[in-house]
Design an enzyme around this catalytic site. Structure first.
Site, mmCIF file in Angstrom:
data_model
loop_
_atom_site.group_PDB
_atom_site.id
_atom_site.type_symbol
_atom_site.label_atom_id
_atom_site.label_comp_id
_atom_site.label_asym_id
_atom_site.label_seq_id
_atom_site.Cartn_x
_atom_site.Cartn_y
_atom_site.Cartn_z
ATOM 1 N N GLN A 148 0.800 -1.237 0.000
ATOM 2 C CA GLN A 148 0.000 0.000 0.000
ATOM 3 C C GLN A 148 0.835 1.290 0.000
ATOM 4 O OE1 GLN A 148 -3.771 0.275 2.462
ATOM 5 N NE2 GLN A 148 -2.529 1.749 3.562
ATOM 6 N N GLU A 192 -3.480 9.157 -1.477
ATOM 7 C CA GLU A 192 -2.758 10.015 -0.528
ATOM 8 C C GLU A 192 -1.694 10.878 -1.200
ATOM 9 O OE1 GLU A 192 -1.342 7.400 2.547
ATOM 10 O OE2 GLU A 192 -3.362 7.051 3.320
ATOM 11 N N LYS A 318 -4.333 6.502 15.327
ATOM 12 C CA LYS A 318 -5.307 7.208 14.483
ATOM 13 C C LYS A 318 -6.529 7.432 15.361
ATOM 14 C CE LYS A 318 -4.249 4.762 10.121
ATOM 15 N NZ LYS A 318 -4.559 3.481 9.426
HETATM 16 C C1 2PG Z 1 -3.011 3.223 6.746
HETATM 17 C C2 2PG Z 1 -3.902 4.350 6.339
HETATM 18 C C3 2PG Z 1 -3.283 5.698 6.200
HETATM 19 P P1 2PG Z 1 -6.372 4.074 5.623
HETATM 20 O O1 2PG Z 1 -3.278 2.065 6.405
HETATM 21 O O2 2PG Z 1 -2.067 3.422 7.499
HETATM 22 O O3 2PG Z 1 -2.185 5.746 5.354
HETATM 23 O O4 2PG Z 1 -4.789 4.031 5.328
HETATM 24 O O5 2PG Z 1 -6.690 5.433 6.149
HETATM 25 O O6 2PG Z 1 -7.003 3.770 4.296
HETATM 26 O O7 2PG Z 1 -6.642 3.018 6.666
HETATM 27 MG MG MG Z 2 -1.477 1.388 7.923
#
Ligand code: 2PG
Ligand code: MG
Length: 403
Positions: A148, A192, A318
């Site tokens: 990713q 992103e 997060k």
């Molecule tokens: C991750 C995030 C942010 P998502 O996997 O760390 O880069 O992706 O917000 O899609 O979970």
């Molecule tokens: Mg991640």
């Protein structure tokens, strides 16, 4: 109210007012979400979150003391009444919780980061920007890498501005390299702001490595392996390449990339239940920052478990994975207690809100993972620069610590 995120999806923004002071925070949305995260919206609908705000929350918040962060967060949980914020939505909870913190900070005439630092008891610092310059997986289209995110971070820079510049330079250089080397690639980017070229993971890493030559940057990956994992077949599916790997093969593959490219950071290399493979990777590389995102989803309890098992050296924080500032602080404190590096992170769908920078500073995070380019990504870097402009060397720039 309902606003749009950087993907054009609906999300929520909350404004709280006290006398002539107000605070506004917008919530981001993830695409590669952990199974143990709270629900972003009731029935996946941002409008239902606003409805919930108007019908069950607003009245209870009127007259509430914003400086009682725990009280606000308890109220959010009580009004919701579920384990995973499925009634009001984790994004609404987060936006209310964070706006309350910003409002309280403004009322006390201190910056939000200082307010967060006071609440958490953690030592504030400027985090190093950790940003993806190239990406694939759930954040990009077919043909892009299966991994990713391909991440860079500055090492040995003098200050916040230099740190941000360093990542921007890597992103720009990479763009030039890809345009030159990848036939037919027009510079397209994923969710992103990272380039999404038609390359396999190893070729992508080669290009990133070339881009950072002489820049003194650390390299990392967010494998986001839960997204690749097929539970029934117990295999990691590299969709864009048509390859499948067992857990053992995945470990070998990731370890090979760490060795070959000198990686310093690997996030979610295995699926979200597999503490054991994470532990084995930690054991193989005593200085590698093995980072848990879906594995721990900003929950103090899971961070404690991962620490006890020796599965991580870093964790993603997060706030909308867990829904409140108090629980995000609890997760950060648990990480600190276990000498685990804190990485405060954006989501793939973002708004131009800069609060994340305050959160990272106030939680004494080593890294802020917020992308590199794109207005909603730069918004976090610019807020960090503003904090630095105001407080200068009174706070230190984080150093990469290893457990
Ligand atoms: C991750 C995030 C942010 P998502 O996997 O760390 O880069 O992706 O917000 O899609 O979970
Ligand atoms: Mg991640």
């Amino acid at each position: 109210m309902v606003i749009f995120d950087s993907r054009g999806s609906e999300t929520v923004e909350v404004e709280l007012v006290s006398g002539n002071i107000s605070a506004r925070v917008g919530a981001p949305s993830g695409k590669s979400r952990g199974a143990k995260e709270v629900m972003p919206f009731p029935e996946n609908d941002a409008r239902k979150a606003v409805q919930a705000f108007n019908t069950v929350l607003k009245q209870r918040l009127l007259g509430f003391d914003a400086s009682d962060q725990r009280g606000v967060d308890e109220l959010l949980k009580k009004v919701d009444g579920t384990e995973n914020f499925s009634r009001i939505g984790g994004n609404l909870a987060y936006a209310v919780s964070a706006a309350s913190a910003v409002l309280a900070a403004r009322a006390q005439n201190i910056p939000p980061w200082a307010y967060i630092a006071r609440l958490s008891g953690l030592k504030p610092c400027y985090p190093l920007p950790l940003g993806n310059v190239l990406g694939g997986g759930a954040h990009a289209g077919e043909g892009a890498p299966d991994i990713q995110e391909f991440l860079v971070f500055p090492q040995h820079v003098a200050n916040v501005v230099e740190a941000v510049k360093c990542n921007v330079e890597a992103h720009r250089r990479l763009g030039r390299i890809l345009l030159r080397k990848v036939g037919g690639f027009g510079g397209g980017r994923g969710d992103e702001g990272a380039y999404a070229p038609p390359l396999d993971d190893e070729k992508a890493l080669e290009a990133v490595k070339e881009a950072v030559e002489g820049l003194n940057q650390g390299l990392g990956l967010d494998v986001a392996a839960s997204n690749m994992y097929n539970t029934e077949r117990d295999r990691y599916v590299y969709r864009n390449r048509g390859v499948e790997k067992t857990a053992e093969e995945q470990l070998e593959y990731i370890a090979g990339l760490v060795e070959r490219f000198g990686l310093a950071y690997v996030e979610d290399p295995f699926h979200e239940e597999d503490f054991e493979s994470h532990r084995r990777l930690c054991k193989m590389f005593p200085r590698l920052l093995v980072c848990g995102d879906d594995l721990v989803v900003t929950r103090a309890r899971l961070i404690g478990e991962a620490a006890r098992k020796g599965s991580v050296r870093a964790v993603i924080l997060k706030p909308n994975q867990v829904g409140t500032i108090s629980d995000t602080i609890a997760a950060a404190v648990e990480a600190e207690r276990n000498s685990i590096v804190r990485v405060v992170s954006h989501r793939s769908g973002e708004t131009c809100d800069g609060f994340l920078a305050h959160l990272a500073v106030g939680l004494g995070a080593t890294f802020i993972k917020a992308g590199v380019l794109g207005g909603e990504r730069v918004a976090k870097a610019n807020e960090l620069i503003r904090i630095y402009g105001q407080h200068g060397e009174s706070l230190l720039l984080a150093e990469v610590g290893y457990a």
